[in-house]
Structure formats: C-alpha cells, structure tokens
Design a protein around this motif. Structure first.
Motif, PDB file in Angstrom:
ATOM      1  N   ALA A   1      40.169 -56.096  41.815  1.00 35.59           N
ATOM      2  CA  ALA A   1      40.389 -55.356  43.058  1.00 35.59           C
ATOM      3  C   ALA A   1      39.756 -53.964  42.996  1.00 35.59           C
ATOM      4  O   ALA A   1      39.114 -53.528  43.948  1.00 35.59           O
ATOM      5  CB  ALA A   1      41.880 -55.248  43.360  1.00 35.59           C
ATOM      6  N   ILE A   2      39.918 -53.258  41.887  1.00 40.35           N
ATOM      7  CA  ILE A   2      39.374 -51.900  41.796  1.00 40.35           C
ATOM      8  C   ILE A   2      37.853 -51.924  41.673  1.00 40.35           C
ATOM      9  O   ILE A   2      37.176 -51.009  42.141  1.00 40.35           O
ATOM     10  CB  ILE A   2      40.035 -51.087  40.645  1.00 40.35           C
ATOM     11  CG1 ILE A   2      39.778 -49.593  40.803  1.00 40.35           C
ATOM     12  CG2 ILE A   2      39.603 -51.549  39.283  1.00 40.35           C
ATOM     13  CD1 ILE A   2      40.506 -48.944  41.929  1.00 40.35           C
ATOM     14  N   SER A   3      37.301 -52.974  41.083  1.00 45.14           N
ATOM     15  CA  SER A   3      35.846 -53.034  40.928  1.00 45.14           C
ATOM     16  C   SER A   3      35.141 -53.545  42.179  1.00 45.14           C
ATOM     17  O   SER A   3      33.927 -53.443  42.288  1.00 45.14           O
ATOM     18  CB  SER A   3      35.476 -53.906  39.730  1.00 45.14           C
ATOM     19  OG  SER A   3      35.794 -55.248  39.974  1.00 45.14           O
ATOM     20  N   SER A   4      35.912 -54.070  43.140  1.00 37.94           N
ATOM     21  CA  SER A   4      35.289 -54.637  44.338  1.00 37.94           C
ATOM     22  C   SER A   4      34.962 -53.607  45.405  1.00 37.94           C
ATOM     23  O   SER A   4      34.463 -53.968  46.459  1.00 37.94           O
ATOM     24  CB  SER A   4      36.180 -55.738  44.925  1.00 37.94           C
ATOM     25  OG  SER A   4      37.364 -55.191  45.461  1.00 37.94           O
ATOM     26  N   GLY A   5      35.257 -52.340  45.171  1.00 42.91           N
ATOM     27  CA  GLY A   5      34.838 -51.346  46.153  1.00 42.91           C
ATOM     28  C   GLY A   5      35.752 -50.174  46.393  1.00 42.91           C
ATOM     29  O   GLY A   5      35.306 -49.036  46.356  1.00 42.91           O
ATOM     30  N   PRO A   6      37.046 -50.402  46.651  1.00 41.62           N
ATOM     31  CA  PRO A   6      37.907 -49.258  46.957  1.00 41.62           C
ATOM     32  C   PRO A   6      38.004 -48.293  45.774  1.00 41.62           C
ATOM     33  O   PRO A   6      37.914 -48.701  44.624  1.00 41.62           O
ATOM     34  CB  PRO A   6      39.275 -49.893  47.220  1.00 41.62           C
ATOM     35  CG  PRO A   6      39.018 -51.329  47.467  1.00 41.62           C
ATOM     36  CD  PRO A   6      37.766 -51.665  46.736  1.00 41.62           C
TER      37      PRO A   6
ATOM     38  N   THR B   1      40.196 -47.496  52.643  1.00 45.36           N
ATOM     39  CA  THR B   1      39.104 -48.334  53.138  1.00 45.36           C
ATOM     40  C   THR B   1      38.999 -48.176  54.651  1.00 45.36           C
ATOM     41  O   THR B   1      39.893 -47.650  55.308  1.00 45.36           O
ATOM     42  CB  THR B   1      39.340 -49.814  52.783  1.00 45.36           C
ATOM     43  OG1 THR B   1      40.503 -50.274  53.472  1.00 45.36           O
ATOM     44  CG2 THR B   1      39.510 -50.000  51.284  1.00 45.36           C
ATOM     45  N   ASP B   2      37.902 -48.664  55.201  1.00 46.92           N
ATOM     46  CA  ASP B   2      37.680 -48.567  56.645  1.00 46.92           C
ATOM     47  C   ASP B   2      38.389 -49.667  57.426  1.00 46.92           C
ATOM     48  O   ASP B   2      38.370 -49.660  58.649  1.00 46.92           O
ATOM     49  CB  ASP B   2      36.181 -48.640  56.953  1.00 46.92           C
ATOM     50  CG  ASP B   2      35.432 -47.425  56.440  1.00 46.92           C
ATOM     51  OD1 ASP B   2      36.058 -46.357  56.288  1.00 46.92           O
ATOM     52  OD2 ASP B   2      34.221 -47.555  56.181  1.00 46.92           O
ATOM     53  N   SER B   3      39.018 -50.600  56.728  1.00 47.13           N
ATOM     54  CA  SER B   3      39.636 -51.747  57.381  1.00 47.13           C
ATOM     55  C   SER B   3      41.113 -51.842  57.014  1.00 47.13           C
ATOM     56  O   SER B   3      41.520 -51.474  55.916  1.00 47.13           O
ATOM     57  CB  SER B   3      38.914 -53.026  56.942  1.00 47.13           C
ATOM     58  OG  SER B   3      39.582 -54.170  57.437  1.00 47.13           O
ATOM     59  N   THR B   4      41.898 -52.354  57.936  1.00 47.27           N
ATOM     60  CA  THR B   4      43.309 -52.615  57.640  1.00 47.27           C
ATOM     61  C   THR B   4      43.496 -53.982  56.991  1.00 47.27           C
ATOM     62  O   THR B   4      44.577 -54.295  56.522  1.00 47.27           O
ATOM     63  CB  THR B   4      44.161 -52.553  58.921  1.00 47.27           C
ATOM     64  OG1 THR B   4      43.649 -53.499  59.870  1.00 47.27           O
ATOM     65  CG2 THR B   4      44.128 -51.155  59.510  1.00 47.27           C
ATOM     66  N   SER B   5      42.444 -54.792  56.964  1.00 41.12           N
ATOM     67  CA  SER B   5      42.515 -56.124  56.372  1.00 41.12           C
ATOM     68  C   SER B   5      42.278 -56.044  54.868  1.00 41.12           C
ATOM     69  O   SER B   5      41.463 -55.253  54.395  1.00 41.12           O
ATOM     70  CB  SER B   5      41.446 -57.020  57.003  1.00 41.12           C
ATOM     71  OG  SER B   5      41.429 -58.275  56.364  1.00 41.12           O
ATOM     72  N   PHE B   6      43.008 -56.851  54.120  1.00 41.35           N
ATOM     73  CA  PHE B   6      42.735 -56.949  52.686  1.00 41.35           C
ATOM     74  C   PHE B   6      42.739 -58.404  52.227  1.00 41.35           C
ATOM     75  O   PHE B   6      43.018 -58.710  51.078  1.00 41.35           O
ATOM     76  CB  PHE B   6      43.675 -56.079  51.845  1.00 41.35           C
ATOM     77  CG  PHE B   6      45.134 -56.276  52.087  1.00 41.35           C
ATOM     78  CD1 PHE B   6      45.856 -57.213  51.367  1.00 41.35           C
ATOM     79  CD2 PHE B   6      45.792 -55.499  53.028  1.00 41.35           C
ATOM     80  CE1 PHE B   6      47.209 -57.386  51.583  1.00 41.35           C
ATOM     81  CE2 PHE B   6      47.148 -55.663  53.249  1.00 41.35           C
ATOM     82  CZ  PHE B   6      47.850 -56.613  52.527  1.00 41.35           C
ATOM     83  N   SER B   7      42.384 -59.308  53.145  1.00 37.59           N
ATOM     84  CA  SER B   7      42.338 -60.728  52.789  1.00 37.59           C
ATOM     85  C   SER B   7      41.305 -61.002  51.703  1.00 37.59           C
ATOM     86  O   SER B   7      41.503 -61.902  50.871  1.00 37.59           O
ATOM     87  CB  SER B   7      42.073 -61.597  54.017  1.00 37.59           C
ATOM     88  OG  SER B   7      40.837 -61.256  54.610  1.00 37.59           O
ATOM     89  N   SER B   8      40.224 -60.237  51.656  1.00 37.32           N
ATOM     90  CA  SER B   8      39.225 -60.474  50.611  1.00 37.32           C
ATOM     91  C   SER B   8      39.815 -60.197  49.232  1.00 37.32           C
ATOM     92  O   SER B   8      39.511 -60.906  48.265  1.00 37.32           O
ATOM     93  CB  SER B   8      37.970 -59.633  50.837  1.00 37.32           C
ATOM     94  OG  SER B   8      38.274 -58.260  50.818  1.00 37.32           O
TER      95      SER B   8
END
Length: 99
Positions: free
Chosen positions: A63-68, A13-20
């Motif tokens: 988690a897998i369906s949300s984008g990554p 992903t483009d972000s280091t955050s995974f709070s979502s």
C-alpha cells in the motif's frame, strides 16, 4: 486458528476511493493461499500467527509503495487457545443462534 482483521487507509490522495488498495491486499493474501473474507470495511484473514504477521506487513508495504505518501494500517488479531475454531465456525455459531 488465529484471525487477522486488516484495513488500509490511504491519506492525502486525490480520490476518496481505495478499492485498488483492497485489490492489491487481496492479491497478497491469495498469493499466500490463505482463507480470507472481504467485508465492506476490512479484510479478515485466517492462518497461523506467523503467516498473519507476514501478510499484514506485505499488505502495508504494498500500500505505501503504490503511491500515497501516508498509509494508516489498522490490524486486529483474534487468537484463541482454549479450543479449535475457525472463521466459518464462528459465523455458523451466530447464524444458527438466529434460526
């Protein structure tokens, strides 16, 4: 009562955050009315074994369906049969020993 320790790691992903991802996982757990505790590195969930397997699958699928395009899901199950215990009892045992 068995405990499930689960963590989700999105990869690429483009972000280091995974709070979502954590928020989505906790929503899944709350929807099943299970006792849980969010820690800085994982979420611990208490329930019967079938509930825990199902919620782990639900969290992974969300988690897998949300984008990554890639998700790493780590799970660990603590299932004790020799005596009844729960998450609070295990924490209290350690805290009381420190007093």
């Amino acid at each position: 009562m068995p405990l499930l320790d689960i963590s989700i790691i999105p990869v690429g992903t483009d972000s280091t955050s995974f709070s979502s991802e954590v928020i989505n996982a906790v929503r899944k757990v709350k929807g099943k009315d299970l006792h849980y505790d969010v820690t800085p590195t994982s979420t611990i969930i208490e329930g019967d074994l079938e509930q825990l397997w199902q919620v782990a699958q639900d969290i992974h699928q969300e988690a897998i369906s949300s984008g990554p395009n890639r998700i790493i899901t780590n799970i660990r199950i603590d299932h004790r049969k020799d005596k009844k215990t729960d998450m609070n009892h295990q924490i209290d045992t350690v805290e009381n020993a420190l007093d």
